[in-house]
Design an enzyme around this catalytic site. Structure first.
Site, short mmCIF file in Angstrom:
data_model
loop_
_atom_site.label_atom_id
_atom_site.label_comp_id
_atom_site.label_asym_id
_atom_site.label_seq_id
_atom_site.Cartn_x
_atom_site.Cartn_y
_atom_site.Cartn_z
CB CYS A 1 -0.95 -0.01 1.20
SG CYS A 1 -2.33 -1.14 0.98
CG ASN B 1 -15.19 11.05 4.19
OD1 ASN B 1 -14.69 12.17 4.14
ND2 ASN B 1 -15.02 10.25 5.22
CB SER B 2 -11.32 8.90 0.77
OG SER B 2 -11.10 10.08 0.05
CG ASP C 1 -12.39 1.42 4.09
OD1 ASP C 1 -11.19 1.73 3.95
OD2 ASP C 1 -13.02 1.62 5.14
CG ASP D 1 -10.75 -1.95 0.82
OD1 ASP D 1 -10.27 -1.52 1.88
OD2 ASP D 1 -10.23 -1.76 -0.30
N GLY E 1 -11.04 -12.67 -13.98
CA GLY E 1 -10.08 -11.60 -13.81
C GLY E 1 -9.50 -11.14 -15.13
CG HIS E 2 -7.74 -8.02 -17.92
ND1 HIS E 2 -8.04 -8.61 -19.12
CD2 HIS E 2 -6.95 -6.95 -18.21
CE1 HIS E 2 -7.46 -7.93 -20.11
NE2 HIS E 2 -6.79 -6.92 -19.56
#
Length: 348
Positions: free
Chosen positions: A16, A47-48, A50, A90, A138-139
Site C-alpha cells: 500500500c 469521503n474516500s 473503503d 475493504d 479476472g484480467h
C-alpha cells in the site's frame, strides 16, 4: 550462474506504499467526478471510503472494491496472500460479507518464470479459500512491474452498513492490528529484516479482518475503516473530516509490531510515509516533543492493516471481545472522538 530475481527489486514501491499521496489523488480526481444523483448508491467517492455500496432492496446492498499493488515481499506465495487479504479487507471494513473476487494480474513475463507467477496466484487463491469465496475470473497483462490484486464483491444489509464518516462525539477508537508494516517493508528492501520480524509481518498482513461483519451489527459501533496506505494519520483524518469532529489518538496506546520503533529510529522508513505527511500533515496536531520517527510511524503505510472502529464507550468491552475471540490479540483502545474543528490530535 546468475542470482535469482527478487520480486521487490522489480518494483519501484511495494504494498500500500504504492498509493498516490492523498493531496495529489484529490487533485487528480477532484474535478473529474460527475456529480449525478444515484439514490441507490449509498457510498461513493465522497469521503474516500473503503468500498462502493449500491442498494438492491431493503435488506441487500452490493459492496464492491478493487485493490492491487507491487510486491512488498520477495516470496511470491506470500505476496499473493498479502495482496488478496488487503483487497478483501475493504469488504469487511464496510460490514460486508465477501461473495467472490476477480484477479488483477500484471507481470513482466520476460523476467519472471511462469512458476513464480503461478505461486503469486496460488497465494491469492489460498486467502480467498479461507474467506470462503471463489476467484471467479479476472484480467492479466504483460507489465513492466509485477502487479497483483483483486476486485472483491460482497453483500451487506444496509442497516448494518458502516462508513468511515459516521463517528460520533464521545466514541472510543479501537485498532485491531499493530502498525509498522511499512517500516518492516523498508527493512526488507535493504535486505536487513530477520526471519522473526518477517514472520510477524506475514502473520499480520495475511490475517483477514473477518470481525468486521460482527462488529458492524453492534448498535454501539458508529464507524469502521481499515488503516492501510495512508497510515493512522491519513485514514484518521478521513474519519475526522467526514465525521466533522476531532479524532484524538494516544500514541503510547497504539499497538505496534515488536521492535518497529527501534527500526524506525534506525531510518527504516518508506518514502510513502513522507508523502503521507505532506498530504495530510496540516490537519495533524502532534504532541510537544514528538520525534520525526514517531511522526513517520503515524504516517507509516499499512499494507493489509487493521480495522479502526469508533464505538460508544459502553460497547468497548464487546468490541474488544469480538477482536480477541477472532484471534486479534493486539486489538486496543487508542483514542476517542471529540467535538471541535476536524483534525487529528496526537497525544503522547
Amino acid at each position: 550462474m546468475s542470482e535469482p530475481i527478487r520480486l521487490t527489486q522489480l518494483a519501484h514501491g511495494g504494498g500500500c506504499g504504492c498509493k498516490i499521496a492523498p493531496a495529489l489523488l484529490q487533485e487528480i480526481i477532484g474535478d473529474s467526478v460527475i456529480k449525478q444523483v444515484f439514490p441507490n448508491l449509498l457510498v461513493g467517492v465522497e469521503n474516500s471510503d473503503d468500498a462502493a455500496v449500491y442498494q438492491i432492496n431493503d435488506e441487500q446492498a452490493i459492496v464492491a472494491t478493487t485493490d492491487f499493488f507491487m510486491p512488498i515481499v520477495d516470496d511470491p506465495f506470500d505476496f499473493g496472500r498479502i495482496a488478496a487479504t488487503n483487497a478483501i479487507s475493504d469488504i469487511y471494513a464496510m460490514g460486508g460479507k465477501p461473495l467472490f473476487a476477480l484477479a488483477i494480474v500484471g507481470m513482466p513475463i520476460n523476467k519472471l518464470k511462469p512458476s513464480t507467477i503461478r505461486e503469486i496466484l496460488r497465494g491469492g487463491e489460498t486467502i480467498c479459500q479461507q474467506a470462503g469465496i471463489p476467484i471467479a475470473g479476472g484480467h492479466s497483462i504483460d507489465a513492466p512491474e509485477p502487479i497483483y490484486g483483486l476486485v472483491a464483491i460482497g453483500i451487506v444489509n444496509p442497516k448494518h452498513l458502516k462508513r468511515n464518516d459516521t463517528a460520533k462525539v464521545g466514541d472510543v477508537l479501537v485498532l485491531g492490528k499493530p502498525i509498522g508494516v511499512g517500516v518492516l517493508s523498508a527493512a526488507i528492501k535493504k535486505g536487513e529484516l530477520d526471519q522473526r520480524h518477517y514472520q510477524q509481518m506475514i502473520d499480520a498482513t495475511t490475517k483477514l479482518n473477518t470481525p468486521g461483519v460482527e462488529l458492524a451489527q453492534l448498535p454501539g459501533v458508529s464507524a469502521i475503516t481499515d488503516i492501510t496506505g495512508f497510515g493512522i494519520a491519513g485514514h484518521g483524518w478521513e474519519m475526522a473530516r467526514g465525521s466533522k469532529a476531532q479524532l484524538v489518538v494516544e500514541y503510547s496506546k497504539v499497538p505496534k509490531i515488536s521492535d518497529v520503533e527501534s527500526l524506525a529510529q534506525q531510518g527504516f522508513i518508506t518514502g510513502a510515509s513522507t508523502r503521507n505527511w505532506q498530504g495530510c500533515g496540516e490537519h495533524i496536531q502532534l504532541f510537544e516533543g514528538c520525534k520525526d520517527w514517531q511522526r513517520d510511524l503515524l504516517t507509516d503505510p499499512q499494507t493489509s492493516g487493521g480495522l479502526m472502529v469508533a464505538c460508544q464507550p459502553e460497547s468497548l468491552g464487546k468490541v474488544l471481545e469480538i477482536f480477541q475471540r477472532n484471534g486479534f490479540h493486539d486489538a486496543a483502545a487508542i483514542g476517542r472522538i471529540e467535538a471541535g474543528t476536524p483534525m487529528v490530535r496526537v497525544l503522547p
